[in-house]
Design a protein around this motif. Structure first.
Motif: not given
Length: 301
Positions: A129, A132-133, A136, A161
């Motif tokens: 996670s 993923s942050e 972004s 990613q």
């Protein structure tokens, strides 16, 4: 004759100092043994306090682990966010790679915690996670680059990613080997990401701009858009910090409730024990009285 001096009494820690001490001790133990391998007893013993002190501050091992993980995530995210404030895309990439390697080098224990456990007790999520942050944030950078170069900006999330995953996995490998140095590793990472396999530079190096102005020291003057992005990132950090604070307050309240219930249970147990003792004494008194009457009857016969 030698004079005997009394040892100076140890200064009592404030609540904030004790809390910070417990966080630092737990950080080391979690990094070494993981969540499941670390116990509240060991944390309390290392800090030379009783277990209730740990419960009072964090509500339990889960609460303490969540605070440690959240602090490490915010630290790494802050360094990456600062690195992405550069003006040129190549400099952004170089500084982001250097920021991760710098965090690994200076906060090895924290990085081991982030990549070692994916325990639900973290509360703030797993390493996936976190990646993923970060992705972004990189996504916005790539979308602008794609649009400027005529590529489809809708592909930016996928490429983000790929890019962040490549850097993160390299960081996990470098955590143990530590060779070559972080600047050289960052240069090779950027070489592959920026040039691709067909255009690799045989002797890559970090640009002079990045070397002269590393991400941990300062960032170049940002555009209005970059400033807005930084402001949004700061707002997000403040909201996350408030969430952590609220969660810690709830955990502390739960710990107080558990403590009150435990005290009530102990009082009830003590009351029951007293009642049993009273009944036992009364029974013994009745038996003694009966024995005395029987003895008198035998004597009269």
């Amino acid at each position: 004759m030698e004079t005997v001096t009394e040892p100076r009494s140890r200064r009592r820690m404030t609540g904030r100092e004790r809390r910070e001490q417990l966080i630092q001790i737990s950080r080391t133990l979690f990094a070494e043994k993981g969540f499941d391998g670390t116990s509240i007893e060991e944390i309390a013993a290392t800090a030379q306090v009783s277990k209730p002190v740990v419960y009072e501050h964090f509500g339990g091992k889960e609460g303490l682990y969540a605070v440690v993980v959240d602090r490490e995530m915010q630290k790494l995210l802050g360094m990456i966010t600062e690195a992405l404030a550069a003006s040129h895309s190549l400099i952004k990439l170089e500084r982001a790679a250097l920021a991760l390697l710098m965090y690994i080098e200076e906060s090895s224990e924290g990085f081991r915690i982030l990549v070692r456990d994916s325990h639900a007790a973290s509360g703030t999520g797993t390493f996936a996670s976190l990646i993923s942050e970060i992705a972004s944030q990189v996504e916005d950078v790539l979308a602008d680059e794609f649009a400027a170069r005529g590529y489809d900006p809708k592909l930016a999330p996928m490429y983000a990613q790929m890019l962040v995953g490549m850097v993160a996995l390299t960081g996990q490998w470098w955590l143990d080997v530590r060779k070559p140095g972080r600047e050289e590793v960052a240069a090779h990472l950027v070489n592959l990401a920026w040039n691709g396999l067909t255009g690799l530079n045989p002797q890559p190096a970090i640009s002079a701009t990045t070397r002269a102005d590393p991400p941990a020291v300062s960032a170049p003057r940002a555009s209005e858009k970059e400033l807005r992005e930084l402001e949004k990132a700061r707002d997000k950090e403040l909201k996350e910090a408030e969430k952590v604070r609220q969660r810690e307050l709830k955990e502390a309240e739960k710990a107080r409730v558990r403590d009150l219930k435990e005290r009530e249970r102990l009082l009830k147990d003590a009351e029951k024990a007293r009642e049993r003792e009273d009944k036992l004494r009364q029974r013994e008194a009745r038996l003694a009285e009966r024995a005395a009457r029987l003895e008198q009857a035998d004597q009269s016969d």
